[in-house]
Design a protein around this motif. Sequence first.
Motif, PDB file in Angstrom:
ATOM      1  N   GLU A 117       0.815  -1.151  -0.626  1.00  0.00           N
ATOM      2  CA  GLU A 117       0.085  -0.489  -0.139  1.00  0.00           C
ATOM      3  C   GLU A 117       0.973   0.972  -0.153  1.00  0.00           C
ATOM      4  O   GLU A 117       1.025   2.051  -0.965  1.00  0.00           O
ATOM      5  N   ARG A 118       1.967   1.899   1.255  1.00  0.00           N
ATOM      6  CA  ARG A 118       2.678   2.515   1.108  1.00  0.00           C
ATOM      7  C   ARG A 118       3.713   2.658  -0.467  1.00  0.00           C
ATOM      8  O   ARG A 118       4.159   3.706  -1.104  1.00  0.00           O
ATOM      9  N   GLU A 119       4.204   1.708  -0.625  1.00  0.00           N
ATOM     10  CA  GLU A 119       5.382   1.270  -1.380  1.00  0.00           C
ATOM     11  C   GLU A 119       4.499   2.057  -2.866  1.00  0.00           C
ATOM     12  O   GLU A 119       5.221   2.451  -3.763  1.00  0.00           O
ATOM     13  N   ILE A 120       3.563   1.603  -3.511  1.00  0.00           N
ATOM     14  CA  ILE A 120       3.225   1.901  -4.392  1.00  0.00           C
ATOM     15  C   ILE A 120       2.825   3.659  -4.925  1.00  0.00           C
ATOM     16  O   ILE A 120       2.133   3.688  -5.979  1.00  0.00           O
ATOM     17  N   ARG A 121       2.785   3.998  -3.636  1.00  0.00           N
ATOM     18  CA  ARG A 121       2.182   5.561  -3.327  1.00  0.00           C
ATOM     19  C   ARG A 121       3.777   6.884  -4.033  1.00  0.00           C
ATOM     20  O   ARG A 121       2.929   7.952  -3.677  1.00  0.00           O
ATOM     21  N   SER A 122       4.979   5.876  -3.662  1.00  0.00           N
ATOM     22  CA  SER A 122       5.760   7.098  -3.961  1.00  0.00           C
ATOM     23  C   SER A 122       5.748   7.644  -4.921  1.00  0.00           C
ATOM     24  O   SER A 122       5.142   6.819  -5.756  1.00  0.00           O
ATOM     25  N   LEU A 123       6.337   8.860  -5.376  1.00  0.00           N
ATOM     26  CA  LEU A 123       6.791   9.449  -6.155  1.00  0.00           C
ATOM     27  C   LEU A 123       7.152   8.737  -6.984  1.00  0.00           C
ATOM     28  O   LEU A 123       7.151   9.005  -8.760  1.00  0.00           O
TER      29      LEU A 123
ATOM     30  N   ARG B  60      -2.189  16.268  -3.478  1.00  0.00           N
ATOM     31  CA  ARG B  60      -1.078  14.957  -3.629  1.00  0.00           C
ATOM     32  C   ARG B  60      -0.175  15.564  -2.488  1.00  0.00           C
ATOM     33  O   ARG B  60       0.430  14.699  -1.864  1.00  0.00           O
ATOM     34  N   PHE B  61       0.517  16.866  -2.319  1.00  0.00           N
ATOM     35  CA  PHE B  61       1.960  17.692  -1.563  1.00  0.00           C
ATOM     36  C   PHE B  61       1.456  17.196   0.022  1.00  0.00           C
ATOM     37  O   PHE B  61       2.511  16.513   0.090  1.00  0.00           O
ATOM     38  N   LYS B  62       0.357  17.034  -0.076  1.00  0.00           N
ATOM     39  CA  LYS B  62      -0.769  16.855   1.880  1.00  0.00           C
ATOM     40  C   LYS B  62      -0.186  15.314   1.425  1.00  0.00           C
ATOM     41  O   LYS B  62       0.141  15.215   3.106  1.00  0.00           O
ATOM     42  N   GLU B  63      -0.598  14.852   0.788  1.00  0.00           N
ATOM     43  CA  GLU B  63      -0.612  13.118   0.733  1.00  0.00           C
ATOM     44  C   GLU B  63       0.887  12.891   1.365  1.00  0.00           C
ATOM     45  O   GLU B  63       1.045  11.651   1.862  1.00  0.00           O
TER      46      GLU B  63
ATOM     47  N   GLU C 198       7.295  11.817   1.632  1.00  0.00           N
ATOM     48  CA  GLU C 198       8.957  12.487   1.416  1.00  0.00           C
ATOM     49  C   GLU C 198       9.062  13.449   2.030  1.00  0.00           C
ATOM     50  O   GLU C 198       8.282  14.434   1.256  1.00  0.00           O
ATOM     51  N   PRO C 199       8.905  13.755   2.727  1.00  0.00           N
ATOM     52  CA  PRO C 199       9.250  15.683   3.755  1.00  0.00           C
ATOM     53  C   PRO C 199      10.304  16.362   2.416  1.00  0.00           C
ATOM     54  O   PRO C 199       9.798  17.608   2.613  1.00  0.00           O
ATOM     55  N   ASN C 200      11.349  15.837   1.301  1.00  0.00           N
ATOM     56  CA  ASN C 200      12.320  16.842   0.541  1.00  0.00           C
ATOM     57  C   ASN C 200      10.880  16.625  -0.991  1.00  0.00           C
ATOM     58  O   ASN C 200      11.813  17.654  -1.408  1.00  0.00           O
ATOM     59  N   ILE C 201      10.006  16.226  -0.760  1.00  0.00           N
ATOM     60  CA  ILE C 201       9.073  16.705  -2.418  1.00  0.00           C
ATOM     61  C   ILE C 201       8.435  18.509  -2.263  1.00  0.00           C
ATOM     62  O   ILE C 201       8.865  18.829  -1.194  1.00  0.00           O
ATOM     63  N   THR C 202       8.644  18.450  -3.251  1.00  0.00           N
ATOM     64  CA  THR C 202       7.964  19.572  -3.953  1.00  0.00           C
ATOM     65  C   THR C 202       7.290  20.153  -4.053  1.00  0.00           C
ATOM     66  O   THR C 202       6.686  19.433  -5.044  1.00  0.00           O
ATOM     67  N   ARG C 203       6.255  21.178  -4.079  1.00  0.00           N
ATOM     68  CA  ARG C 203       4.841  20.987  -5.167  1.00  0.00           C
ATOM     69  C   ARG C 203       5.504  21.232  -6.586  1.00  0.00           C
ATOM     70  O   ARG C 203       4.872  20.368  -7.359  1.00  0.00           O
ATOM     71  N   GLU C 204       6.035  21.850  -7.302  1.00  0.00           N
ATOM     72  CA  GLU C 204       6.529  22.068  -8.480  1.00  0.00           C
ATOM     73  C   GLU C 204       7.069  20.679  -8.871  1.00  0.00           C
ATOM     74  O   GLU C 204       6.870  20.363  -9.977  1.00  0.00           O
ATOM     75  N   GLU C 205       7.550  19.631  -8.183  1.00  0.00           N
ATOM     76  CA  GLU C 205       8.032  18.080  -8.560  1.00  0.00           C
ATOM     77  C   GLU C 205       6.417  17.842  -9.194  1.00  0.00           C
ATOM     78  O   GLU C 205       5.800  16.291  -9.763  1.00  0.00           O
ATOM     79  N   ILE C 206       5.396  18.042  -7.867  1.00  0.00           N
ATOM     80  CA  ILE C 206       4.349  16.952  -8.087  1.00  0.00           C
ATOM     81  C   ILE C 206       3.311  17.700  -9.253  1.00  0.00           C
ATOM     82  O   ILE C 206       3.142  17.099  -9.494  1.00  0.00           O
ATOM     83  N   ARG C 207       3.430  18.762  -9.164  1.00  0.00           N
ATOM     84  CA  ARG C 207       3.324  19.672 -10.505  1.00  0.00           C
ATOM     85  C   ARG C 207       3.575  19.077 -11.955  1.00  0.00           C
ATOM     86  O   ARG C 207       2.631  18.487 -12.987  1.00  0.00           O
ATOM     87  N   GLN C 208       4.903  18.549 -12.053  1.00  0.00           N
ATOM     88  CA  GLN C 208       4.661  18.106 -13.347  1.00  0.00           C
ATOM     89  C   GLN C 208       4.841  16.991 -13.278  1.00  0.00           C
ATOM     90  O   GLN C 208       4.124  16.552 -14.598  1.00  0.00           O
ATOM     91  N   ASN C 209       4.446  15.358 -12.211  1.00  0.00           N
ATOM     92  CA  ASN C 209       5.017  14.981 -12.619  1.00  0.00           C
ATOM     93  C   ASN C 209       3.215  14.363 -12.975  1.00  0.00           C
ATOM     94  O   ASN C 209       3.000  13.422 -13.541  1.00  0.00           O
ATOM     95  N   LEU C 210       2.237  14.980 -11.801  1.00  0.00           N
ATOM     96  CA  LEU C 210       0.146  15.202 -12.512  1.00  0.00           C
ATOM     97  C   LEU C 210       0.533  15.853 -14.524  1.00  0.00           C
ATOM     98  O   LEU C 210      -0.657  14.603 -14.963  1.00  0.00           O
TER      99      LEU C 210
END
Length: 232
Positions: free
Chosen positions: A94-100, A164-167, A172-184
Motif C-alpha cells: 500500500e505505501r510503496e506503490i504511492r511513492s513519487l 497530492r503534496f499534503k498526502e 517524502e519530506p523533501n518533495i516540492t510542489r513543482e515536482e508534483i505538478r510536473q508529475n501530474l
Amino acid sequence: MQKHKKITIAIDGFSSCGKSTLAKALAFELGYVFVDTGAMYRAVTLFCFRKGFVSKESVNQNAIIDHLNQIEIHFERNKETSKLEIYLNNEVVEREIRSLEISSLVSKVASIKEVRQKLVVEQKKMGEKGGVVMDGRDIGSVVFPDAELKLFVTASSEVRTDRRFKELLPTEPNITREEIRQNLEERDYLDSTRSESPLIQTEDAVVLDNSDINQQEQLELALELVRTRMHG
Ligand code: DC
C-alpha cells in the motif's frame, strides 16, 4: 438504499482528482465493493521496477509481458484498521506503490496492452455481480461500458497539486510542489494520449468538478445520482 438493485458505478478522471476518496465513501455508504484500479497498475509497476524492467531511462516491454503470469494482485481488509490494502504476491505494498518514484513510472507500464488486458479481466471479475464502485481511467469506457452510473471527476490543477503534496509530505519530506505538478501534468498527458484505452470522458458520464466543494458535498451529489439510477 440497499433494498434496491445493486448497480455498477464507474468513476474516471485525471490523477489526484479525489476519485478514490469519492469511490471509497460511496462504497461505504452503499455497502458496495470498492476497487482502486490505479493501485493495481501501481502494483504491477512496483513489481517491474524491483525487477529492473522499468526505470526513468527505459522500459523493457518484452520482459514485463513475459513476467505478467508471476504477478498476483488482490485486496484485503486490514483487521486492525479496517482499511483495504493491496497485496502484490502476498506482500502488502500500500505505501510503496504511492511513492513519487512509482508515480513517475506507472504511466509507462499502464500503456502496455498486455498489462491492461490482464488487469481488465481481473477488474471485470471483481465487478461481475454488481454492487461495485470502481475508479480509474478506463472504467466507463472499457471495463464497465454498461455501468448504470458513470462519473467523470475533475478538479483544478492547483487543487490537485495541493492535495497530492499534503498526502506525500509525511513520507517524502523533501518533495516540492513543482515536482508534483510536473508529475501530474506528465501523467495526464500520457494517460489521455496513449493508444491503448486512453482516459476519455464518455458521452454518458456525469462531470463532477470538486475544486470548490468539500468531500461531503461531493458525496451527497454522487449519492443523489445513485438514487436516480437505482430507480431507473
Ligand atoms: O489513480 P492513480 O493515480 O493511482 O493511477 C495510477 C496510474 O495508473 C495512472 O497514472 C494511470 C494508470 N491507470 C490506468 O491506466 N488505468 C486505470 N484504470 C487506472 C489507472
